[in-house]
Design a protein around this motif. Structure first.
Motif, short mmCIF file in Angstrom:
data_model
loop_
_atom_site.label_atom_id
_atom_site.label_comp_id
_atom_site.label_asym_id
_atom_site.label_seq_id
_atom_site.Cartn_x
_atom_site.Cartn_y
_atom_site.Cartn_z
N GLN A 81 0.85 -1.19 0.00
CA GLN A 81 0.00 0.00 0.00
C GLN A 81 0.89 1.24 0.00
OE1 GLN A 81 -3.13 0.14 2.92
NE2 GLN A 81 -3.19 2.37 2.91
N ASN A 82 0.68 2.14 -0.98
CA ASN A 82 1.49 3.35 -1.06
C ASN A 82 0.83 4.35 -2.01
OD1 ASN A 82 3.29 3.56 -3.84
ND2 ASN A 82 2.72 1.44 -3.36
N PRO A 83 1.17 5.62 -1.92
CA PRO A 83 0.51 6.64 -2.73
C PRO A 83 1.09 6.84 -4.12
CG PRO A 83 2.00 7.69 -1.21
CD PRO A 83 2.06 6.21 -0.91
N GLY A 84 2.08 6.03 -4.50
CA GLY A 84 2.69 6.17 -5.82
C GLY A 84 3.97 6.99 -5.77
N ALA A 85 4.89 6.69 -6.67
CA ALA A 85 6.23 7.30 -6.65
C ALA A 85 6.20 8.81 -6.79
CB ALA A 85 7.09 6.68 -7.74
N ARG A 86 5.39 9.32 -7.71
CA ARG A 86 5.38 10.76 -7.94
C ARG A 86 4.91 11.51 -6.69
NH1 ARG A 86 8.39 13.85 -9.84
NH2 ARG A 86 8.53 12.51 -11.69
N TYR A 87 3.90 10.99 -5.98
CA TYR A 87 3.42 11.62 -4.76
C TYR A 87 4.51 11.61 -3.69
CZ TYR A 87 0.46 12.78 -0.77
OH TYR A 87 -0.07 13.39 0.34
N VAL A 88 5.22 10.48 -3.56
CA VAL A 88 6.28 10.38 -2.56
C VAL A 88 7.35 11.43 -2.81
CG1 VAL A 88 8.12 8.92 -1.62
CG2 VAL A 88 5.87 7.93 -2.11
N VAL A 89 7.77 11.57 -4.06
CA VAL A 89 8.82 12.54 -4.39
C VAL A 89 8.34 13.97 -4.21
CG1 VAL A 89 10.21 13.46 -6.30
CG2 VAL A 89 10.08 10.98 -5.93
N ASP A 90 7.14 14.26 -4.66
CA ASP A 90 6.64 15.65 -4.63
C ASP A 90 6.13 16.09 -3.26
OD1 ASP A 90 7.24 15.79 -7.30
OD2 ASP A 90 5.17 15.51 -7.98
N LYS A 91 5.50 15.19 -2.51
CA LYS A 91 4.83 15.58 -1.28
C LYS A 91 5.51 15.10 0.01
CE LYS A 91 1.43 17.46 -3.60
NZ LYS A 91 1.23 18.93 -3.62
N ILE A 92 6.14 13.92 -0.02
CA ILE A 92 6.68 13.36 1.21
C ILE A 92 8.15 13.70 1.41
CG2 ILE A 92 7.19 11.22 2.45
CD1 ILE A 92 4.62 10.05 1.33
N LEU A 93 8.97 13.53 0.38
CA LEU A 93 10.40 13.80 0.55
C LEU A 93 10.69 15.22 1.03
CD1 LEU A 93 12.20 11.93 -2.40
CD2 LEU A 93 11.51 11.09 -0.14
N PRO A 94 9.96 16.24 0.57
CA PRO A 94 10.25 17.59 1.07
C PRO A 94 10.01 17.77 2.57
CG PRO A 94 9.03 17.72 -0.99
CD PRO A 94 9.00 16.28 -0.56
N THR A 95 9.28 16.85 3.20
CA THR A 95 9.01 16.96 4.64
C THR A 95 10.08 16.28 5.49
OG1 THR A 95 7.72 14.90 4.83
CG2 THR A 95 6.55 16.89 4.09
N LEU A 96 11.00 15.56 4.86
CA LEU A 96 12.01 14.81 5.60
C LEU A 96 13.26 15.65 5.82
CD1 LEU A 96 11.74 11.35 3.79
CD2 LEU A 96 10.52 12.14 5.82
N ASP A 97 13.92 15.44 6.94
CA ASP A 97 15.14 16.17 7.28
C ASP A 97 16.35 15.35 6.83
OD1 ASP A 97 17.24 17.58 8.32
OD2 ASP A 97 16.36 17.83 10.31
N PHE A 98 16.88 15.67 5.67
CA PHE A 98 18.02 14.94 5.13
C PHE A 98 19.32 15.29 5.85
CE2 PHE A 98 14.94 14.13 1.90
CZ PHE A 98 15.33 12.96 1.27
N GLY A 99 19.26 16.25 6.76
CA GLY A 99 20.44 16.58 7.54
C GLY A 99 20.61 15.67 8.74
N GLU A 100 19.55 14.92 9.09
CA GLU A 100 19.61 14.04 10.26
C GLU A 100 20.14 12.66 9.94
OE1 GLU A 100 16.35 15.53 13.50
OE2 GLU A 100 15.82 13.86 12.21
N THR A 101 19.72 12.11 8.80
CA THR A 101 20.11 10.75 8.45
C THR A 101 19.98 10.57 6.95
OG1 THR A 101 19.76 8.40 9.02
CG2 THR A 101 17.78 9.75 8.67
N ARG A 102 20.33 9.39 6.46
CA ARG A 102 20.17 9.07 5.04
C ARG A 102 18.80 8.44 4.82
NH1 ARG A 102 24.48 11.22 1.97
NH2 ARG A 102 26.40 10.97 3.16
N PHE A 103 18.22 8.74 3.67
CA PHE A 103 16.94 8.14 3.32
C PHE A 103 17.07 7.33 2.03
CE2 PHE A 103 15.62 11.58 6.10
CZ PHE A 103 14.70 10.94 6.92
N ILE A 104 16.56 6.10 2.07
CA ILE A 104 16.68 5.17 0.94
C ILE A 104 15.28 4.84 0.43
CG2 ILE A 104 17.47 2.88 0.22
CD1 ILE A 104 19.50 3.03 2.57
N ALA A 105 15.05 5.02 -0.86
CA ALA A 105 13.77 4.64 -1.46
C ALA A 105 13.76 3.14 -1.69
CB ALA A 105 13.56 5.38 -2.78
#
Length: 325
Positions: A81-105
């Motif tokens: 279950q997921n909202p689709g790749a484009r939604y994740v990139v456009d809406k979710i990734l901007p809310t993550l703090d990439f200065g804290e840790t690494r994020f892997i898709a």
């Protein structure tokens, strides 16, 4: 000993600096943002976070029940279950703090072409790396899982490699005959790293109704019950990877520092924590502390010095499949 610019727990993984060897596994922490709400937890405790499995189009997932507790483990059949790749990139990734840790898709697909398209979408994003979930069924091949066929596994890696310049981590299934051979083919196809292992397939039955408990009939088994299998598979894949400089995220049933150390000794550069988070959300800090104490006790200045240091019993028979004869 370690210095301030080279912390004791830091590891290098495909050129990425991980603050600790711990990776939070895909499917266990959503898209990362929800886990940060746990009081007392910090993303700085982990080296990386694997986001929930993502497909090209949104998916609602499987019918319930989706999760079932088993002795020393858990069965799950979420159904991506997921909202689709484009939604994740456009809406979710901007809310993550990439200065804290690494994020892997974590990417999935029902066809080779879908894998490539999802990879292209994430390539044009701040994501640090891409994990390929090759345990999905290939609809063009009658539902055979990509990960259980070495040729199909390599093909997925090949097309994803062409679609992105980001580090690629191939998540290997234990539900196959020759995991080392599969790993070899994936290396030739261009993978940069492996996650070993994905869940084992299992089932639970309601004896009164005589029907499967999971809505999908079967699901993936995780937790301490699979640790011995995961350890063996990690070491088998390490035999292929060590001469190529290919790192491994060892995973499957890790709940303590001792578990994590076993995987590192077996050949893992980093370790994945998943099911343990469901009953101890603050387990990562405890595992970090235990690893650090072990390194200091043995006079080691970094985790990398411990990776692959397993000393096998040379007198053990090579082909004793049962271990009892």
């Amino acid at each position: 000993m370690h210095t301030e610019d080279k912390p004791l727990l830091a590891v290098d993984f495909c050129g990425m600096n991980f603050a600790s060897p711990i990776v939070l596994l895909s499917g266990c922490v959503g898209f990362g943002e929800e886990y940060t709400r746990v009081q007392g937890f910090s993303n700085r405790e982990v080296g990386a976070v694997c986001l929930k499995g993502t497909t090209l189009e949104p998916r609602l997932g499987n019918a319930p029940h989706r999760v079932y507790e088993t002795p020393q483990g858990m069965l799950n059949a979420i159904g991506l279950q997921n909202p689709g790749a484009r939604y994740v990139v456009d809406k979710i990734l901007p809310t993550l703090d990439f200065g804290e840790t690494r994020f892997i898709a974590n990417i999935s697909g029902s066809t080779v072409e879908e894998y490539a398209e999802v990879a292209r979408i994430f390539d044009d994003s701040p994501i640090d790396a891409i994990e390929i979930n090759i345990s999905c069924p290939n609809v063009k091949a009658g539902g055979v899982a990509f990960g259980n066929d070495p040729a199909m596994s390599a093909k997925v890696v090949e097309v994803v490699r062409k679609a992105t310049n980001k580090p690629l981590i191939t998540k290997l299934s234990p539900n196959q005959t020759d995991i080392a051979g599969n790993a070899r083919g994936c290396i030739e196809a261009g993978t940069d790293a492996f996650a070993v292992i994905n869940t084992l397939m299992g089932m639970a039955i309601d004896i009164e109704s005589r029907t499967p408990i999971l809505g999908n009939n079967q699901g993936g088994l995780s937790g301490p019950a699979i640790k011995p299998v995961a350890l063996l598979r990690t070491h088998q894949v390490y035999q292929v990877c060590r001469d190529h400089g290919i790192p491994i995220i060892g995973q499957g049933g890790i709940t303590t520092a001792e578990d994590a150390l076993e995987f590192i000794i077996a050949g893992a550069t980093a370790v994945g924590i998943g099911t343990a988070l469901f009953y101890d959300p603050l387990v990562c800090g405890k595992i970090n502390a235990g690893i650090a104490a072990y390194l200091k006790r043995h006079g080691l200045s970094e985790v990398a010095q411990l990776t692959g240091t397993l000393s096998l019993n040379t007198s053990a028979p090579r082909n004793n499949c049962c271990g009892v004869k």
